[in-house]
Design a protein around this motif. Structure first.
Motif, PDB file in Angstrom:
ATOM      1  N   ALA A  91       7.779  -2.124  -1.899  1.00  0.00           N
ATOM      2  CA  ALA A  91       7.580  -1.779  -3.300  1.00  0.00           C
ATOM      3  C   ALA A  91       6.083  -1.815  -3.581  1.00  0.00           C
ATOM      4  O   ALA A  91       5.322  -2.442  -2.848  1.00  0.00           O
ATOM      5  CB  ALA A  91       8.306  -2.780  -4.195  1.00  0.00           C
ATOM      6  N   GLU A  92       5.681  -1.149  -4.636  1.00  0.00           N
ATOM      7  CA  GLU A  92       4.275  -1.189  -5.019  1.00  0.00           C
ATOM      8  C   GLU A  92       3.873  -2.630  -5.278  1.00  0.00           C
ATOM      9  O   GLU A  92       4.627  -3.403  -5.870  1.00  0.00           O
ATOM     10  CB  GLU A  92       4.056  -0.320  -6.269  1.00  0.00           C
ATOM     11  N   GLY A  93       2.697  -3.007  -4.789  1.00  0.00           N
ATOM     12  CA  GLY A  93       2.217  -4.380  -4.946  1.00  0.00           C
ATOM     13  C   GLY A  93       2.502  -5.256  -3.740  1.00  0.00           C
ATOM     14  O   GLY A  93       1.937  -6.336  -3.625  1.00  0.00           O
ATOM     15  N   ASP A  94       3.356  -4.795  -2.831  1.00  0.00           N
ATOM     16  CA  ASP A  94       3.641  -5.581  -1.624  1.00  0.00           C
ATOM     17  C   ASP A  94       2.409  -5.628  -0.720  1.00  0.00           C
ATOM     18  O   ASP A  94       1.637  -4.677  -0.654  1.00  0.00           O
ATOM     19  CB  ASP A  94       4.788  -4.944  -0.816  1.00  0.00           C
ATOM     20  N   GLU A  95       2.297  -6.747  -0.009  1.00  0.00           N
ATOM     21  CA  GLU A  95       1.245  -6.847   1.004  1.00  0.00           C
ATOM     22  C   GLU A  95       1.820  -6.436   2.352  1.00  0.00           C
ATOM     23  O   GLU A  95       2.959  -6.750   2.672  1.00  0.00           O
ATOM     24  CB  GLU A  95       0.741  -8.286   1.105  1.00  0.00           C
ATOM     25  N   ILE A  96       1.019  -5.725   3.128  1.00  0.00           N
ATOM     26  CA  ILE A  96       1.448  -5.398   4.489  1.00  0.00           C
ATOM     27  C   ILE A  96       0.336  -5.724   5.464  1.00  0.00           C
ATOM     28  O   ILE A  96      -0.844  -5.732   5.117  1.00  0.00           O
ATOM     29  CB  ILE A  96       1.864  -3.916   4.656  1.00  0.00           C
ATOM     30  N   LEU A  97       0.722  -6.032   6.689  1.00  0.00           N
ATOM     31  CA  LEU A  97      -0.236  -6.299   7.764  1.00  0.00           C
ATOM     32  C   LEU A  97      -0.218  -5.114   8.708  1.00  0.00           C
ATOM     33  O   LEU A  97       0.832  -4.705   9.181  1.00  0.00           O
ATOM     34  CB  LEU A  97       0.175  -7.547   8.549  1.00  0.00           C
ATOM     35  N   SER A  98      -1.396  -4.574   8.980  1.00  0.00           N
ATOM     36  CA  SER A  98      -1.498  -3.476   9.929  1.00  0.00           C
ATOM     37  C   SER A  98      -2.367  -3.930  11.094  1.00  0.00           C
ATOM     38  O   SER A  98      -3.162  -4.849  10.958  1.00  0.00           O
ATOM     39  CB  SER A  98      -2.152  -2.259   9.276  1.00  0.00           C
ATOM     40  N   ILE A  99      -2.222  -3.260  12.214  1.00  0.00           N
ATOM     41  CA  ILE A  99      -3.076  -3.518  13.377  1.00  0.00           C
ATOM     42  C   ILE A  99      -3.960  -2.289  13.566  1.00  0.00           C
ATOM     43  O   ILE A  99      -3.449  -1.177  13.679  1.00  0.00           O
ATOM     44  CB  ILE A  99      -2.233  -3.724  14.664  1.00  0.00           C
ATOM     45  N   ASP A 100      -5.274  -2.486  13.575  1.00  0.00           N
ATOM     46  CA  ASP A 100      -6.144  -1.325  13.753  1.00  0.00           C
ATOM     47  C   ASP A 100      -6.296  -0.989  15.247  1.00  0.00           C
ATOM     48  O   ASP A 100      -5.693  -1.623  16.103  1.00  0.00           O
ATOM     49  CB  ASP A 100      -7.496  -1.537  13.057  1.00  0.00           C
ATOM     50  N   GLU A 101      -7.123   0.037  15.525  1.00  0.00           N
ATOM     51  CA  GLU A 101      -7.232   0.513  16.912  1.00  0.00           C
ATOM     52  C   GLU A 101      -7.779  -0.554  17.849  1.00  0.00           C
ATOM     53  O   GLU A 101      -7.516  -0.525  19.049  1.00  0.00           O
ATOM     54  CB  GLU A 101      -8.119   1.767  16.964  1.00  0.00           C
ATOM     55  N   GLU A 102      -8.561  -1.482  17.331  1.00  0.00           N
ATOM     56  CA  GLU A 102      -9.105  -2.554  18.187  1.00  0.00           C
ATOM     57  C   GLU A 102      -8.169  -3.758  18.273  1.00  0.00           C
ATOM     58  O   GLU A 102      -8.512  -4.771  18.879  1.00  0.00           O
ATOM     59  CB  GLU A 102     -10.469  -3.018  17.663  1.00  0.00           C
ATOM     60  N   GLY A 103      -7.023  -3.655  17.629  1.00  0.00           N
ATOM     61  CA  GLY A 103      -6.051  -4.747  17.706  1.00  0.00           C
ATOM     62  C   GLY A 103      -6.255  -5.826  16.648  1.00  0.00           C
ATOM     63  O   GLY A 103      -5.640  -6.879  16.704  1.00  0.00           O
ATOM     64  N   ASN A 104      -7.152  -5.571  15.691  1.00  0.00           N
ATOM     65  CA  ASN A 104      -7.364  -6.557  14.619  1.00  0.00           C
ATOM     66  C   ASN A 104      -6.300  -6.407  13.539  1.00  0.00           C
ATOM     67  O   ASN A 104      -5.918  -5.288  13.194  1.00  0.00           O
ATOM     68  CB  ASN A 104      -8.736  -6.343  13.969  1.00  0.00           C
ATOM     69  N   GLU A 105      -5.869  -7.539  13.001  1.00  0.00           N
ATOM     70  CA  GLU A 105      -4.939  -7.495  11.886  1.00  0.00           C
ATOM     71  C   GLU A 105      -5.692  -7.187  10.603  1.00  0.00           C
ATOM     72  O   GLU A 105      -6.748  -7.752  10.345  1.00  0.00           O
ATOM     73  CB  GLU A 105      -4.240  -8.850  11.728  1.00  0.00           C
ATOM     74  N   MET A 106      -5.144  -6.280   9.817  1.00  0.00           N
ATOM     75  CA  MET A 106      -5.743  -5.946   8.526  1.00  0.00           C
ATOM     76  C   MET A 106      -4.690  -6.121   7.450  1.00  0.00           C
ATOM     77  O   MET A 106      -3.618  -5.526   7.522  1.00  0.00           O
ATOM     78  CB  MET A 106      -6.218  -4.488   8.530  1.00  0.00           C
ATOM     79  N   ALA A 107      -5.015  -6.939   6.445  1.00  0.00           N
ATOM     80  CA  ALA A 107      -4.084  -7.146   5.341  1.00  0.00           C
ATOM     81  C   ALA A 107      -4.364  -6.101   4.267  1.00  0.00           C
ATOM     82  O   ALA A 107      -5.519  -5.881   3.891  1.00  0.00           O
ATOM     83  CB  ALA A 107      -4.247  -8.554   4.766  1.00  0.00           C
ATOM     84  N   GLY A 108      -3.334  -5.445   3.810  1.00  0.00           N
ATOM     85  CA  GLY A 108      -3.486  -4.447   2.754  1.00  0.00           C
ATOM     86  C   GLY A 108      -2.434  -4.632   1.674  1.00  0.00           C
ATOM     87  O   GLY A 108      -1.469  -5.365   1.856  1.00  0.00           O
ATOM     88  N   VAL A 109      -2.676  -3.983   0.550  1.00  0.00           N
ATOM     89  CA  VAL A 109      -1.709  -4.010  -0.552  1.00  0.00           C
ATOM     90  C   VAL A 109      -1.261  -2.570  -0.806  1.00  0.00           C
ATOM     91  O   VAL A 109      -2.086  -1.654  -0.851  1.00  0.00           O
ATOM     92  CB  VAL A 109      -2.349  -4.613  -1.826  1.00  0.00           C
ATOM     93  N   ILE A 110       0.041  -2.387  -0.954  1.00  0.00           N
ATOM     94  CA  ILE A 110       0.574  -1.058  -1.277  1.00  0.00           C
ATOM     95  C   ILE A 110       0.330  -0.809  -2.752  1.00  0.00           C
ATOM     96  O   ILE A 110       0.936  -1.451  -3.611  1.00  0.00           O
ATOM     97  CB  ILE A 110       2.074  -0.974  -0.945  1.00  0.00           C
ATOM     98  N   GLU A 111      -0.593   0.090  -3.046  1.00  0.00           N
ATOM     99  CA  GLU A 111      -0.935   0.354  -4.449  1.00  0.00           C
ATOM    100  C   GLU A 111       0.058   1.307  -5.095  1.00  0.00           C
ATOM    101  O   GLU A 111       0.438   1.116  -6.244  1.00  0.00           O
ATOM    102  CB  GLU A 111      -2.340   0.950  -4.548  1.00  0.00           C
ATOM    103  N   ARG A 112       0.437   2.348  -4.364  1.00  0.00           N
ATOM    104  CA  ARG A 112       1.359   3.343  -4.926  1.00  0.00           C
ATOM    105  C   ARG A 112       2.205   3.931  -3.809  1.00  0.00           C
ATOM    106  O   ARG A 112       1.787   3.957  -2.659  1.00  0.00           O
ATOM    107  CB  ARG A 112       0.587   4.522  -5.559  1.00  0.00           C
ATOM    108  N   ILE A 113       3.368   4.404  -4.182  1.00  0.00           N
ATOM    109  CA  ILE A 113       4.172   5.198  -3.259  1.00  0.00           C
ATOM    110  C   ILE A 113       4.210   6.603  -3.830  1.00  0.00           C
ATOM    111  O   ILE A 113       4.531   6.805  -5.005  1.00  0.00           O
ATOM    112  CB  ILE A 113       5.582   4.599  -3.110  1.00  0.00           C
ATOM    113  N   GLU A 114       3.792   7.567  -2.995  1.00  0.00           N
ATOM    114  CA  GLU A 114       3.721   8.966  -3.443  1.00  0.00           C
ATOM    115  C   GLU A 114       4.572   9.788  -2.495  1.00  0.00           C
ATOM    116  O   GLU A 114       4.134  10.165  -1.416  1.00  0.00           O
ATOM    117  CB  GLU A 114       2.274   9.471  -3.401  1.00  0.00           C
TER     118      GLU A 114
END
Ligand code: ZN
Length: 198
Positions: A91-114
């Motif tokens: 849902a909008e506002g949820d936090e998600i963890l992504s892994i970038d190309e170098e394998g680092n974890e990146m925390a993000g927030v879902i601002e909108r679903i389009e």
């Protein structure tokens, strides 16, 4: 004793944003211990503490570059929902963890679903903000050799989770696991902290 490199410093602080809202505070809680000079806390706050001593109270205002950095539009990304694991409910506002190309974890927030995509903002929530800290220096002491080795303060106020902050750092290194066991034993003898049950 003055705050300088390799001292463990305990502070009470209240963090206010540019709209004067209180973002975070140790008020009513234990003070925060950190290892000075080890970049445990944001750079501008650490620099402001240099040379202070127990009992000092002051306020410091930090520009974003002394805090959590500038807000970066390029860290706002449009990603297909199909990249999420199957069955994910978001849902909008949820936090998600992504892994970038170098394998680092990146925390993000879902601002909108389009439609089939989501807008994810990977900026730190306080990026681009001017921060004012009201600080009280509670205690200054020499770091133990163990704290210097670990690069952080050991929290005398920690609950049964004990020295939780080591776990992430020491997964991949057997030698450091042994160090951690020694540390747990030492803390148990002192009656500080509990060994976590498996
Ligand atoms: Zn540690």
């Amino acid at each position: 004793m003055k705050v300088s490199k390799d001292k463990v410093v305990e502070i009470h602080y209240t963090l206010r944003l540019d709209d004067d809202s209180v973002e975070d505070s140790t008020e009513g809680e234990a003070p925060l211990p950190y290892l000075h000079g080890a970049q445990n806390i944001i750079p501008g706050l650490e620099a402001s503490l240099d040379g202070r001593q127990a009992g000092d109270k002051y306020s410091v205002t930090l520009t974003p570059d002394q805090g959590y950095g500038a807000y970066d539009e390029e860290l706002v990304e449009l990603l297909p929902l199909s990249e999420l694991p199957e069955g994910s409910e978001i849902a909008e506002g949820d936090e998600i963890l992504s892994i970038d190309e170098e394998g680092n974890e990146m925390a993000g927030v879902i601002e909108r679903i389009e439609g089939e995509n989501m807008v994810v903002n990977y900026n730190h929530p306080l990026a681009g903000r001017t921060l004012t800290f009201d600080v009280e220096v509670v205690d200054v002491r020499d770091a133990t050799p163990e704290e210097l080795e670990h690069g952080h303060a050991h929290d005398p106020y920690a609950d049964e989770e004990g020295d939780w902050d080591d776990e992430d750092e020491e997964w991949d290194d057997e030698e450091e696991w042994e160090d951690e066991d020694e540390e747990w034993e030492a803390e148990e003898e002192d009656g500080e902290g509990d060994k976590p049950t498996a």
